[in-house]
Design a protein around this motif. Structure first.
Motif, PDB file in Angstrom:
ATOM      1  N   GLY A  20       0.858  -1.207   0.021  1.00 43.26           N
ATOM      2  CA  GLY A  20      -0.089  -0.081   0.048  1.00 43.26           C
ATOM      3  C   GLY A  20       0.858   1.310  -0.031  1.00 43.26           C
ATOM      4  O   GLY A  20       2.096   1.061  -0.195  1.00 43.26           O
ATOM      5  N   ASP A  21       0.091   2.268   0.175  1.00 37.04           N
ATOM      6  CA  ASP A  21       1.041   3.666   0.240  1.00 37.04           C
ATOM      7  C   ASP A  21       1.779   3.747   1.363  1.00 37.04           C
ATOM      8  O   ASP A  21       1.608   2.963   2.630  1.00 37.04           O
ATOM      9  N   ALA A  22       2.865   4.567   1.614  1.00 34.72           N
ATOM     10  CA  ALA A  22       3.674   4.499   2.587  1.00 34.72           C
ATOM     11  C   ALA A  22       2.940   4.764   4.089  1.00 34.72           C
ATOM     12  O   ALA A  22       3.614   4.408   5.031  1.00 34.72           O
ATOM     13  N   ASP A  23       2.204   5.697   3.948  1.00 33.21           N
ATOM     14  CA  ASP A  23       1.504   6.132   5.169  1.00 33.21           C
ATOM     15  C   ASP A  23       0.687   4.794   5.823  1.00 33.21           C
ATOM     16  O   ASP A  23       0.619   4.757   6.997  1.00 33.21           O
ATOM     17  N   ALA A  24      -0.020   4.160   4.804  1.00 32.64           N
ATOM     18  CA  ALA A  24      -0.715   2.946   5.449  1.00 32.64           C
ATOM     19  C   ALA A  24       0.104   1.921   5.807  1.00 32.64           C
ATOM     20  O   ALA A  24      -0.078   1.499   6.858  1.00 32.64           O
ATOM     21  N   VAL A  25       1.216   1.725   5.071  1.00 29.53           N
ATOM     22  CA  VAL A  25       2.021   0.568   5.521  1.00 29.53           C
ATOM     23  C   VAL A  25       2.520   0.845   7.058  1.00 29.53           C
ATOM     24  O   VAL A  25       2.867   0.161   7.801  1.00 29.53           O
ATOM     25  N   ASP A  30       3.109  -0.113  12.745  1.00 26.74           N
ATOM     26  CA  ASP A  30       3.136   0.394  14.101  1.00 26.74           C
ATOM     27  C   ASP A  30       1.840  -0.445  14.815  1.00 26.74           C
ATOM     28  O   ASP A  30       2.233  -0.305  16.236  1.00 26.74           O
ATOM     29  N   LEU A  31       1.108  -0.721  14.346  1.00 28.64           N
ATOM     30  CA  LEU A  31      -0.126  -1.489  14.814  1.00 28.64           C
ATOM     31  C   LEU A  31       0.285  -3.163  15.301  1.00 28.64           C
ATOM     32  O   LEU A  31      -0.452  -3.884  15.692  1.00 28.64           O
ATOM     33  N   GLY A  32       1.512  -3.444  14.737  1.00 24.70           N
ATOM     34  CA  GLY A  32       1.882  -4.748  14.985  1.00 24.70           C
ATOM     35  C   GLY A  32       2.039  -5.792  13.771  1.00 24.70           C
ATOM     36  O   GLY A  32       2.441  -6.809  13.998  1.00 24.70           O
ATOM     37  N   LEU A  33       1.676  -5.158  12.651  1.00 24.81           N
ATOM     38  CA  LEU A  33       1.628  -6.138  11.392  1.00 24.81           C
ATOM     39  C   LEU A  33       2.832  -6.125  10.878  1.00 24.81           C
ATOM     40  O   LEU A  33       3.109  -5.332   9.576  1.00 24.81           O
ATOM     41  N   ALA A  65     -10.395  -3.194   2.609  1.00 23.56           N
ATOM     42  CA  ALA A  65      -9.491  -2.492   1.794  1.00 23.56           C
ATOM     43  C   ALA A  65      -7.983  -2.529   2.183  1.00 23.56           C
ATOM     44  O   ALA A  65      -7.090  -2.719   1.506  1.00 23.56           O
ATOM     45  N   GLU A  66      -7.917  -2.192   3.580  1.00 22.86           N
ATOM     46  CA  GLU A  66      -6.671  -2.458   4.257  1.00 22.86           C
ATOM     47  C   GLU A  66      -6.090  -3.973   4.322  1.00 22.86           C
ATOM     48  O   GLU A  66      -4.774  -4.076   4.027  1.00 22.86           O
TER      49      GLU A  66
END
Length: 73
Positions: A20-25, A30-33, A65-66
């Protein structure tokens, strides 16, 4: 390879890649994925969106979508 969005409740997988885009990644990581994390789909909303996932000892809710950008083995 399959994506997180393709899993049904009760299925498990190990993260291979987060795209995905850099912000989403960055947010998902950061959420642990991160690569190597094992996760389990707990449930999906009646219309299939969002998904509730268990990883690293906590529950995370993601939009489909995520979840399409998370590749699993």
């Amino acid at each position: 390879m399959r994506t997180l969005s393709e899993l049904a409740p009760g299925d498990r997988g190990r993260v291979v890649k987060v795209g995905g885009d850099a912000d989403a990644v960055r947010r998902l990581m950061d959420l642990g994925l991160t690569r190597g994390t094992t996760l389990e789909v707990i449930r999906a909303a009646p219309l299939g969106d969002p998904l509730e996932v268990r990883l690293r000892g906590y529950m995370l809710t993601l939009r489909r979508a995520e979840a399409e950008h998370i590749e699993l083995e």
